[in-house]
Design a protein around this motif. Structure first.
Motif, PDB file in Angstrom:
ATOM      1  N   PRO A  15      52.716  57.320  14.849  1.00 12.46           N
ATOM      2  CA  PRO A  15      52.871  56.838  13.408  1.00 12.46           C
ATOM      3  C   PRO A  15      51.495  57.588  13.153  1.00 12.46           C
ATOM      4  CG  PRO A  15      52.015  54.733  15.046  1.00 12.46           C
ATOM      5  CD  PRO A  15      53.104  56.267  15.532  1.00 12.46           C
ATOM      6  N   MET A  16      50.968  57.746  14.359  1.00 12.11           N
ATOM      7  CA  MET A  16      49.318  58.623  13.318  1.00 12.11           C
ATOM      8  C   MET A  16      49.373  60.119  12.997  1.00 12.11           C
ATOM      9  SD  MET A  16      48.200  55.821  13.137  1.00 12.11           S
ATOM     10  CE  MET A  16      46.283  56.442  12.992  1.00 12.11           C
ATOM     11  N   GLN A  17      50.489  60.265  13.310  1.00 11.21           N
ATOM     12  CA  GLN A  17      50.651  61.550  13.059  1.00 11.21           C
ATOM     13  C   GLN A  17      50.515  61.782  11.563  1.00 11.21           C
ATOM     14  OE1 GLN A  17      54.326  64.184  14.126  1.00 11.21           O
ATOM     15  NE2 GLN A  17      54.365  65.518  12.874  1.00 11.21           N
ATOM     16  N   GLY A  18      51.685  60.743  10.635  1.00 12.45           N
ATOM     17  CA  GLY A  18      51.799  60.798   9.598  1.00 12.45           C
ATOM     18  C   GLY A  18      51.159  60.250   8.843  1.00 12.45           C
ATOM     19  N   ALA A  19      49.684  59.536   9.592  1.00 10.17           N
ATOM     20  CA  ALA A  19      49.447  58.605   8.474  1.00 10.17           C
ATOM     21  C   ALA A  19      48.233  60.152   8.252  1.00 10.17           C
ATOM     22  CB  ALA A  19      47.890  57.599   9.536  1.00 10.17           C
ATOM     23  N   GLN A  20      48.115  60.854   9.310  1.00  6.47           N
ATOM     24  CA  GLN A  20      47.201  61.285   9.059  1.00  6.47           C
ATOM     25  C   GLN A  20      47.144  63.270   7.606  1.00  6.47           C
ATOM     26  OE1 GLN A  20      43.655  61.823  10.779  1.00  6.47           O
ATOM     27  NE2 GLN A  20      43.826  60.092  11.611  1.00  6.47           N
ATOM     28  N   ALA A  21      48.594  63.108   8.074  1.00  6.70           N
ATOM     29  CA  ALA A  21      48.879  64.303   6.968  1.00  6.70           C
ATOM     30  C   ALA A  21      48.990  63.066   5.767  1.00  6.70           C
ATOM     31  CB  ALA A  21      50.286  64.714   6.946  1.00  6.70           C
ATOM     32  N   ALA A  22      49.092  62.060   5.548  1.00 10.56           N
ATOM     33  CA  ALA A  22      49.194  61.244   4.254  1.00 10.56           C
ATOM     34  C   ALA A  22      47.769  62.001   3.928  1.00 10.56           C
ATOM     35  CB  ALA A  22      49.273  59.871   4.578  1.00 10.56           C
ATOM     36  N   LYS A  23      46.933  61.579   4.155  1.00 11.20           N
ATOM     37  CA  LYS A  23      44.611  61.725   3.992  1.00 11.20           C
ATOM     38  C   LYS A  23      45.344  62.552   3.014  1.00 11.20           C
ATOM     39  CE  LYS A  23      43.161  58.516   7.287  1.00 11.20           C
ATOM     40  NZ  LYS A  23      41.908  58.703   8.639  1.00 11.20           N
ATOM     41  N   THR A  24      46.051  63.759   3.041  1.00 12.58           N
ATOM     42  CA  THR A  24      45.538  65.478   2.362  1.00 12.58           C
ATOM     43  C   THR A  24      46.305  65.594   1.522  1.00 12.58           C
ATOM     44  OG1 THR A  24      46.823  66.623   3.882  1.00 12.58           O
ATOM     45  CG2 THR A  24      44.680  65.949   5.239  1.00 12.58           C
ATOM     46  N   MET A  25      47.478  64.498   1.477  1.00 11.92           N
ATOM     47  CA  MET A  25      48.494  65.519   0.431  1.00 11.92           C
ATOM     48  C   MET A  25      48.896  64.256  -1.051  1.00 11.92           C
ATOM     49  SD  MET A  25      51.988  66.122   3.462  1.00 11.92           S
ATOM     50  CE  MET A  25      52.754  66.570   2.410  1.00 11.92           C
ATOM     51  N   SER A  26      48.935  64.541  -1.589  1.00 11.79           N
ATOM     52  CA  SER A  26      49.727  63.391  -3.057  1.00 11.79           C
ATOM     53  C   SER A  26      50.590  62.736  -2.239  1.00 11.79           C
ATOM     54  CB  SER A  26      50.080  63.772  -4.850  1.00 11.79           C
ATOM     55  OG  SER A  26      51.064  63.996  -4.162  1.00 11.79           O
ATOM     56  N   GLY A  27      50.372  61.194  -3.057  1.00  8.62           N
ATOM     57  CA  GLY A  27      51.578  60.273  -2.275  1.00  8.62           C
ATOM     58  C   GLY A  27      52.997  60.957  -2.830  1.00  8.62           C
ATOM     59  N   LEU A  28      53.373  61.005  -3.225  1.00  6.52           N
ATOM     60  CA  LEU A  28      54.712  61.776  -3.860  1.00  6.52           C
ATOM     61  C   LEU A  28      54.753  63.135  -3.022  1.00  6.52           C
ATOM     62  CD1 LEU A  28      56.860  61.238  -4.976  1.00  6.52           C
ATOM     63  CD2 LEU A  28      56.431  63.039  -7.453  1.00  6.52           C
ATOM     64  N   ASP A  29      54.086  63.645  -2.813  1.00  9.43           N
ATOM     65  CA  ASP A  29      54.718  64.713  -1.893  1.00  9.43           C
ATOM     66  C   ASP A  29      53.890  64.504   0.006  1.00  9.43           C
ATOM     67  OD1 ASP A  29      53.696  66.724  -3.498  1.00  9.43           O
ATOM     68  OD2 ASP A  29      51.922  67.045  -3.456  1.00  9.43           O
ATOM     69  N   TYR A  30      53.571  63.622  -0.497  1.00 11.23           N
ATOM     70  CA  TYR A  30      53.981  62.888   0.902  1.00 11.23           C
ATOM     71  C   TYR A  30      55.154  62.493   1.221  1.00 11.23           C
ATOM     72  CZ  TYR A  30      53.079  59.915   5.838  1.00 11.23           C
ATOM     73  OH  TYR A  30      53.116  59.293   6.761  1.00 11.23           O
ATOM     74  N   LEU A  31      55.593  61.331   0.504  1.00 11.79           N
ATOM     75  CA  LEU A  31      56.290  60.453   1.258  1.00 11.79           C
ATOM     76  C   LEU A  31      57.638  61.884   0.912  1.00 11.79           C
ATOM     77  CD1 LEU A  31      55.487  57.720  -1.862  1.00 11.79           C
ATOM     78  CD2 LEU A  31      55.997  57.609   1.924  1.00 11.79           C
ATOM     79  N   GLN A  32      57.653  62.211  -0.127  1.00 16.57           N
ATOM     80  CA  GLN A  32      58.712  63.487   0.177  1.00 16.57           C
ATOM     81  C   GLN A  32      58.988  64.091   1.850  1.00 16.57           C
ATOM     82  OE1 GLN A  32      60.703  63.838  -2.841  1.00 16.57           O
ATOM     83  NE2 GLN A  32      61.931  65.246  -0.871  1.00 16.57           N
ATOM     84  N   SER A  33      57.648  64.608   1.868  1.00 17.10           N
ATOM     85  CA  SER A  33      57.845  65.115   3.714  1.00 17.10           C
ATOM     86  C   SER A  33      58.343  64.631   4.332  1.00 17.10           C
ATOM     87  CB  SER A  33      56.365  65.532   3.407  1.00 17.10           C
ATOM     88  OG  SER A  33      55.329  64.753   4.251  1.00 17.10           O
ATOM     89  N   ILE A  34      58.165  62.937   4.053  1.00 17.81           N
ATOM     90  CA  ILE A  34      59.237  62.044   5.373  1.00 17.81           C
ATOM     91  C   ILE A  34      60.496  62.692   4.774  1.00 17.81           C
ATOM     92  CG2 ILE A  34      59.399  60.223   5.626  1.00 17.81           C
ATOM     93  CD1 ILE A  34      56.847  59.231   4.749  1.00 17.81           C
ATOM     94  N   LEU A  35      60.478  62.408   3.801  1.00 18.59           N
ATOM     95  CA  LEU A  35      62.458  62.425   2.992  1.00 18.59           C
ATOM     96  C   LEU A  35      62.683  64.250   3.206  1.00 18.59           C
ATOM     97  CD1 LEU A  35      62.210  61.726  -0.004  1.00 18.59           C
ATOM     98  CD2 LEU A  35      63.437  60.464   2.065  1.00 18.59           C
TER      99      LEU A  35
END
Length: 163
Positions: A15-35
């Motif tokens: 889960p820390m992979q995503g948590a680190q990525a989330a710090k560098t992306m807007s919320g919408l971009d990060y959530l879209q990256s999960i999808l």
């Protein structure tokens, strides 16, 4: 294992992979990256077997097919499943409105469970929608409905924003 005993196993990614990525992306971009499969699903999705379906500005949609492993001691789906589903949808709806590096956490969660859920209920859709996002506090609401639009739960949340 007894004849009537069931077994379930599942896997998740770090889960820390995503948590680190989330710090560098807007919320919408990060959530879209999960999808889009670029960043991993949070482990809670595998644990409770629910999925994000759509993310838009101010809106997040999750789906779950209630199963026997979600049951409480009296043979219906535990209210914690719908509570977690609502918390996830509302939190992610708020996250879609946040800039890169801005975080949040749930401060208050109010869930109304309006009818029982069983494995026979079928697929449920939870839609979280932003009500307000300020500098330090955000609010959202959610609805859990079946394919026919029948309401199973509704909720509200207050989240703290970390600048």
């Amino acid at each position: 294992m007894a004849a009537d005993e069931r077994e379930r196993s599942y896997n998740w990614e770090d889960p820390m992979q995503g948590a680190q990525a989330a710090k560098t992306m807007s919320g919408l971009d990060y959530l879209q990256s999960i999808l889009d499969g670029i960043n991993p699903l949070p482990p809670i999705c595998q644990t409770l077997d629910f999925d994000p379906v759509a993310m838009e500005d101010g809106k997040a949609v999750f789906a779950v097919i209630p199963s026997e492993f979600h049951y409480n001691p009296i043979g219906v789906v535990h209210g914690g499943l719908l509570s977690t589903l609502c918390d996830s949808a509302m939190g992610c709806a708020i996250h879609t409105k946040l800039a890169a590096g801005v975080g949040y956490t749930t401060l208050e969660l109010k869930v109304n469970l309006v009818r029982p859920v069983t494995a026979k209920t079928g697929k449920l859709i939870c839609t979280g929608t932003v009500i307000h996002v300020g500098r330090s506090v955000a609010t959202a609401e959610a609805r859990v409905e079946d394919a026919q639009g029948k309401l199973y739960a509704h909720a509200t949340s207050t989240c703290m924003i970390f600048q």
